[in-house]
Motif scaffolding. Sequence first.
Motif, mmCIF file in Angstrom:
data_model
loop_
_atom_site.group_PDB
_atom_site.id
_atom_site.type_symbol
_atom_site.label_atom_id
_atom_site.label_comp_id
_atom_site.label_asym_id
_atom_site.label_seq_id
_atom_site.Cartn_x
_atom_site.Cartn_y
_atom_site.Cartn_z
ATOM 1 N N CYS A 5 0.857 -1.182 0.000
ATOM 2 C CA CYS A 5 0.000 0.000 0.000
ATOM 3 C C CYS A 5 0.895 1.234 0.000
ATOM 4 O O CYS A 5 1.641 1.466 0.950
ATOM 5 N N ASP A 6 0.817 2.013 -1.093
ATOM 6 C CA ASP A 6 1.623 3.227 -1.163
ATOM 7 C C ASP A 6 0.758 4.446 -0.832
ATOM 8 O O ASP A 6 -0.373 4.304 -0.359
ATOM 9 N N THR A 7 1.285 5.628 -1.063
ATOM 10 C CA THR A 7 0.553 6.851 -0.703
ATOM 11 C C THR A 7 -0.741 7.004 -1.503
ATOM 12 O O THR A 7 -1.711 7.551 -0.981
ATOM 13 N N LEU A 8 -0.764 6.521 -2.728
ATOM 14 C CA LEU A 8 -2.012 6.570 -3.490
ATOM 15 C C LEU A 8 -3.068 5.658 -2.877
ATOM 16 O O LEU A 8 -4.250 5.994 -2.837
ATOM 17 N N GLY A 9 -2.640 4.511 -2.400
ATOM 18 C CA GLY A 9 -3.564 3.608 -1.705
ATOM 19 C C GLY A 9 -4.101 4.235 -0.439
ATOM 20 O O GLY A 9 -5.299 4.153 -0.147
ATOM 21 N N LEU A 10 -3.223 4.878 0.315
ATOM 22 C CA LEU A 10 -3.665 5.574 1.527
ATOM 23 C C LEU A 10 -4.631 6.701 1.175
ATOM 24 O O LEU A 10 -5.637 6.908 1.858
ATOM 25 N N ALA A 27 1.669 0.956 6.710
ATOM 26 C CA ALA A 27 1.489 2.214 5.985
ATOM 27 C C ALA A 27 0.613 3.183 6.783
ATOM 28 O O ALA A 27 0.906 4.380 6.866
ATOM 29 N N LEU A 28 -0.447 2.674 7.382
ATOM 30 C CA LEU A 28 -1.327 3.525 8.191
ATOM 31 C C LEU A 28 -0.604 4.058 9.427
ATOM 32 O O LEU A 28 -0.740 5.228 9.777
ATOM 33 N N GLU A 29 0.139 3.187 10.085
ATOM 34 C CA GLU A 29 0.896 3.602 11.280
ATOM 35 C C GLU A 29 1.981 4.609 10.922
ATOM 36 O O GLU A 29 2.106 5.648 11.559
ATOM 37 N N ASP A 30 2.770 4.299 9.903
ATOM 38 C CA ASP A 30 3.884 5.170 9.516
ATOM 39 C C ASP A 30 3.408 6.554 9.099
ATOM 40 O O ASP A 30 4.084 7.550 9.332
#
Length: 111
Positions: free
Chosen positions: A41-46, A75-78
């Motif tokens: 999950c990258d920034t676009l996914g987020l 990804a959510l935590e970071d």
Amino acid sequence: TVALTGSLGLTTVPAARERLLRACDGPGISLLLDLSGVTSCDTLGLGLLVAMARRARSFGSGLRLVAPSPAVARALEDSGLIRLFCVCPDIDTSARTPGTGTPGPVLPEAA
């Protein structure tokens, strides 16, 4: 409940967005988003997750992230975005968690 699998990034976000928009097409629909099969999950996914949460809240509905894979959880935590979502470890827990349709934190506008 909508299950997403594989990568959640540049090449897959447009199709995922269309699928999710069809799933939450109107007021009162609470969307359970099963993320257990997402491998990255990258920034676009987020960004997609944030946009869907905003859309659900604008309809007075709810969005719950169910069983996020380690990649999604990381990804959510970071990113610090974990605090914006109702995250449930499994489908059974999501059904018992109160608060569907209640307003959550204010989500920032996209830049």
